[in-house]
Design an enzyme around this catalytic site. Structure first.
Site, PDB file in Angstrom:
ATOM      1  N   GLU A 123       0.848  -1.191   0.000  1.00 61.27           N
ATOM      2  CA  GLU A 123       0.000   0.000   0.000  1.00 61.27           C
ATOM      3  C   GLU A 123       0.884   1.242   0.000  1.00 61.27           C
ATOM      4  O   GLU A 123       1.778   1.364   0.839  1.00 61.27           O
ATOM      5  CB  GLU A 123      -0.900   0.009   1.237  1.00 61.27           C
ATOM      6  CG  GLU A 123      -1.988   1.062   1.169  1.00 61.27           C
ATOM      7  CD  GLU A 123      -2.930   0.987   2.369  1.00 61.27           C
ATOM      8  OE1 GLU A 123      -4.139   1.143   2.166  1.00 61.27           O
ATOM      9  OE2 GLU A 123      -2.449   0.773   3.494  1.00 61.27           O
ATOM     10  N   GLY A 268       2.336   0.923  11.426  1.00 62.43           N
ATOM     11  CA  GLY A 268       1.994   0.085  12.564  1.00 62.43           C
ATOM     12  C   GLY A 268       1.660  -1.320  12.130  1.00 62.43           C
ATOM     13  O   GLY A 268       2.036  -2.296  12.785  1.00 62.43           O
ATOM     14  N   ALA A 269       0.943  -1.434  11.003  1.00 61.64           N
ATOM     15  CA  ALA A 269       0.541  -2.747  10.494  1.00 61.64           C
ATOM     16  C   ALA A 269      -0.029  -2.551   9.095  1.00 61.64           C
ATOM     17  O   ALA A 269      -0.256  -1.432   8.643  1.00 61.64           O
ATOM     18  CB  ALA A 269      -0.484  -3.398  11.419  1.00 61.64           C
ATOM     19  N   ASN A 272      -2.984  -6.930   4.808  1.00 61.08           N
ATOM     20  CA  ASN A 272      -2.954  -7.944   3.756  1.00 61.08           C
ATOM     21  C   ASN A 272      -3.987  -9.024   4.064  1.00 61.08           C
ATOM     22  O   ASN A 272      -4.081  -9.500   5.195  1.00 61.08           O
ATOM     23  CB  ASN A 272      -1.577  -8.593   3.683  1.00 61.08           C
ATOM     24  CG  ASN A 272      -0.460  -7.575   3.638  1.00 61.08           C
ATOM     25  OD1 ASN A 272      -0.478  -6.643   2.854  1.00 61.08           O
ATOM     26  ND2 ASN A 272       0.527  -7.749   4.506  1.00 61.08           N
ATOM     27  N   GLU A 303      -6.641  -3.932  12.163  1.00 58.60           N
ATOM     28  CA  GLU A 303      -6.344  -4.704  10.959  1.00 58.60           C
ATOM     29  C   GLU A 303      -7.382  -5.798  10.714  1.00 58.60           C
ATOM     30  O   GLU A 303      -7.727  -6.094   9.565  1.00 58.60           O
ATOM     31  CB  GLU A 303      -4.945  -5.317  11.050  1.00 58.60           C
ATOM     32  CG  GLU A 303      -3.830  -4.300  11.281  1.00 58.60           C
ATOM     33  CD  GLU A 303      -3.858  -3.130  10.322  1.00 58.60           C
ATOM     34  OE1 GLU A 303      -4.123  -3.344   9.125  1.00 58.60           O
ATOM     35  OE2 GLU A 303      -3.609  -1.995  10.771  1.00 58.60           O
TER      36      GLU A 303
END
Length: 850
Positions: A123, A268-269, A272, A303
């Site tokens: 991203e 941070g994360a 996917n 997430e």
């Protein structure tokens, strides 16, 4: 490298993608890997377009059985596709670069065991760095990955990991293997993933609401596994699954759920699909504040929410990125508060997320939540406080306005109707309108399509007995963004209870709109000790206190019994200090007198950060050194008075290390580091040792030899990053010059090391050390922007801006640079404008502090 929205729209009108078969060879050394992609897609007969492929070299391009000359159709970024058929098959064989910037396929070597670890980060536009792809979110397809890698590795992707089969000749001794994954569902390319290396894992499973068994995995590098508390991660994951499946009315959409902690991660994360990657700092090798543990929990839930909102249903173009991130931000806080042990998450949201939003919304570069995203450069700088925090705050306001049950009913309809598709904002709003019966067009125009934050103030009159005779809420806006908005909010009355604490004794919830809203239901009530607008933090607005409430807050802030209203008062005081409405020294005094009684770890963490900002930027320069020294004295006293082994004790010691300036302070740090001085309950672990050492380095007590000795003791990746920060913090002209050369003039520093060195470079007691670099910054920043990847360039542009030189000369130099820049690089211009605003705000605050 850039892709415009018009190009993406035109391409989406020409083609529809069916599938990708991607074959990756990860056995070819430490610079490049082999990437062969077969793309099947339909197109308008006879049309021409392009496909994205950032490559080291392209050796073959075959379109519908016809070989095209790579030298003619590929420029290393795009491959031109002429004269398309109705149905097409494209084959591209290429070499692609491993990255050390946290973009594309990132390669890392663990200094503990020299093992190689890879992970992808795509991203916004970086799947094209790993395979050939139509790089835009609305061209969804299935993805089948086949990966050849060393046989002792683990290879993880979006689909469940298959059993590997030996690759290569017998003479090679079976050192390589091939993993052939099943195709994914139809998803966008930016949420595909590859993580490969000798990662170790802990496995578990859960049962989805539709009866499926969902395998779970938590992964980390071998050298970190001893610190991985996988059961806590699994617990939060199960709680999140149960909460989201019930709220969304849609079972988890993928076959498995892996969570991987990876090195040198920029964010941070990343969400996917079925293979979420996390910042490795979330594996706690040393004790961290409870606030950091809560932040990890919120990130895990954030997430997970993306598996539905973003992955199952995806925005058509990046102008709706805010909806992805705001929804996940809101839902993760709601899930934490309602379904986990972190019941105080809305307090954390108020202290951290909203503070971020208010700050961003007062910058000269603020923008509507629904931002105009013209191209990839626009979206890359739009991962900001508007996209995340203001958007989530406005969603919270929307939920308060339409009702949570109605909001979730609309969300369930949205998922049911648009699963595996792409949407725009209007698609969600139409479902929310149908579920709630509210017309959201006007709401959307006022809240999502205009920028700026409103300020709300109470206006009241009382009689001689303290009875309210009139009450109104006044709303204002700044001239640049004059929109006045409707707010659903609560007003709370707080008075002393028998325990001496301030408790809420009355609450009224109402709609506020326009410049003045009279509140008749409060007339006739006794004026309280503390009157709090936006009680429960439903609205997104800056809040001011009436004079009596302000007096109560200053004297009795610690007496407010509940953490959320206490945090709202803290936020109001901080905002007034930032705006130069109260002297900065008053805010410093307020923090130091009350923080010792603060019970919420996240609030303590935020207050200490704000204290550091106030001392470094907002306090009048003539008094800064003395006030910083006095603040450090107070922080040490707070640490000594805190409960042994408590979270606050740890945070106060860390903050003290960052503010230690006198010989006595440095003596204390040296004693803690050597063990000659102790605090009951305080454990000097590896990470705290680095903080103490860096404080001593910045103070001139320790130098390169001491850093090298500590790095030898802590020969880990984390130790290397800490050493990079400490070296850059050495307070000599030579050390600053070496750091500048490594960061700006060379290009071999990995992303995480660069980030650490930038922090260390700016950590000075005497800002005169940084004065030579203001001119160097403006003479080099344009080239940095044009030649580095986005992540690396943005780190340098924001991190090395001469913000510590809070003078009018810095503003004037910035203005001259911006005038010379013109319209050449809009995203660079935006970043520098934001940094300039920090200096302007500091000068205003300093003037108010004299």
């Amino acid at each position: 490298m850039n892709l415009t929205r018009s190009e993406a729209r035109e391409r989406a009108e020409l083609i529809s993608v069916d599938s990708y078969d991607v074959n990756l060879d990860l056995t070819r050394g430490d610079e490049v890997f082999g990437s062969t992609t077969v793309v099947r897609f339909s197109a308008r007969q006879g049309a021409s377009t392009f496909i994205d492929a950032v490559t080291a070299a392209v050796s073959r391009v075959t379109l519908n059985g016809v070989d095209l000359d790579p030298a003619e159709v590929s420029d290393g970024v795009r491959i031109q596709l002429p004269n398309l058929a109705a149905t097409n098959e494209l084959v591209v064989e290429a070499d692609a670069f491993y990255m050390n910037t946290g973009e594309g396929l990132h390669r890392f070597v663990d200094p503990v065991d020299n093992e190689v670890y890879l992970y992808s980060q795509f991203e916004v536009p970086d799947s094209r760095r790993m395979f050939t792809v139509f790089e835009q979110p609305d061209l969804k397809a299935t993805f089948r990955f086949t990966v050849t890698a060393p046989s002792h590795w683990d290879v993880i992707s979006n689909s469940p990991t298959p059993e590997p089969v030996p690759a290569g000749s017998l003479e090679e001794g079976g050192k390589n293997a091939t993993w052939s994954f099943e195709p994914t569902p139809r998803i966008s390319s930016y949420i595909t993933a590859l993580i490969a290396g000798p990662y170790q894992s802990v496995r578990s499973e859960l049962r989805s609401s539709d009866g499926r068994v969902i395998p779970l995995g938590v992964f980390a590098r071998k050298s970190l596994m001893q610190h991985l508390d996988a059961e806590n991660v699994f617990k939060l994951t199960r709680q999140g699954f149960e909460f989201y499946e019930a709220q969304f009315g849609t079972p988890y959409p993928f076959e498995k759920y892996d969570q991987l902690f990876v090195p040198e991660f920029n964010a941070g994360a990343m969400e996917n699909a079925g293979a979420v990657t996390f910042l490795e700092s979330y594996v706690f090798r040393s004790r961290v504040p409870d606030a950091t543990v809560e932040r990890r929990a919120i990130t895990i839930l954030h997430e997970l929410a993306h598996m539905w909102f973003g992955d199952l249903v995806t925005m058509r173009w990046w102008n709706d990125l805010w909806l992805n991130e705001s929804f996940a931000e809101f839902m993760s806080t709601l899930a934490a508060a309602d379904a986990t042990e972190f019941k105080q998450s809305w307090t954390t949201f108020a202290s951290m997320e909203k503070a971020w939003a208010y700050r961003q919304d007062q910058l000269p570069t603020t923008h509507p939540i629904v931002a105009e995203i013209r191209d990839l450069e626009d979206v890359q700088v739009n991962f900001d406080g508007i996209t995340y925090a203001k958007g989530a705050s406005v969603l919270k306001q929307l939920v308060a306005w339409v009702g949570q049950d109605q909001f979730m009913a609309g969300v369930r309809q949205y998922f049911g109707k648009h699963a595996w598709g792409n949407t725009e904002l209007k698609d969600l709003l139409s479902e929310l309108e149908a579920a709630s019966g509210r017309d959201l067009k006007g709401w959307s125009e006022l809240w999502l399509e205009t920028a700026g934050v409103n300020t709300l103030r109470p206006e009241l009159e009382v009689d001689d007995d303290g009875v309210i005779t009139s009450f109104a809420v006044l709303q204002s806006a700044v001239a640049e963004y004059p929109t006045l908005r409707p707010h659903r909010l609560a007003i709370g009355f707080y008075d002393s209870g028998e325990d001496g604490k301030l408790h809420r004794t009355h609450r009224v919830e109402l709609d506020v709109d326009g410049e003045r809203t009279d509140v008749a239901e409060l007339v006739g009530r006794q004026r309280p000790d503390l009157l709090l607008l936006n009680d429960d933090d439903l609205a997104y607005a800056k809040i001011r206190l009436d004079p009596k409430s302000e007096h109560t807050a200053v004297r009795r802030l610690r007496d407010i019994a509940e953490s959320l209203p206490r945090t709202l008062v803290w936020a109001s005081a901080w905002d007034a200090a930032r705006d130069g409405e109260i002297p900065a020294r008053n805010y410093v005094e307020l923090v130091l007198q009350n923080i010792g009684s603060e019970s919420d770890s996240s609030v303590v963490q935020v207050l200490l950060r704000q204290l550091a900002t106030t001392l470094a930027f907002y306090v009048a320069p003539a008094d800064r050194e003395a006030m910083t020294a006095a603040a450090a004295d107070s922080l040490w006293e707070l640490a000594a008075a805190a409960a042994p082994g408590s979270d606050s004790q740890l945070q106060f010691v860390k903050s003290f290390a960052g503010h230690a300036v006198t010989d006595e302070h440095l003596d204390t740090l040296a004693g803690l580091l050597s063990g000659d001085r102790t605090l009951e309950g305080l454990q000097i672990d590896a990470d705290l040792r680095w903080e103490l050492l860096t404080g001593l380095v910045a103070g001139g007590r320790l130098g390169e030899a001491d850093i090298a000795a500590e790095a030898e003791k802590d020969a880990t990746a984390t130790g290397q990053l800490a050493a990079a920060m400490a070296r850059a913090a050495i307070p000599t002209a030579e050390a600053k010059a070496a750091a500048w050369e490594a960061i700006v003039e060379r290009t071999d520093m990995p992303n995480a090391a660069q980030r650490s060195a930038i922090v260390g470079f700016s950590r000075v007691h005497d800002s005169a050390l940084l004065e030579p670099y203001a001119e160097k910054y403006f003479s080099s920043v344009r080239e940095v922007w044009n030649t580095r990847t986005h992540e690396i360039a943005q780190q340098i542009v924001t991190g090395l801006y001469p913000s510590r030189l809070t003078t009018q000369a810095t503003v004037d130099t910035t203005d001259a640079f911006l005038e010379s820049l013109g319209d050449e690089a809009p995203s660079l211009r935006r970043l520098i404008l934001e940094s300039r605003d920090g200096v302007v705000r500091a000068l205003k605050a300093q003037a108010a502090d004299r």
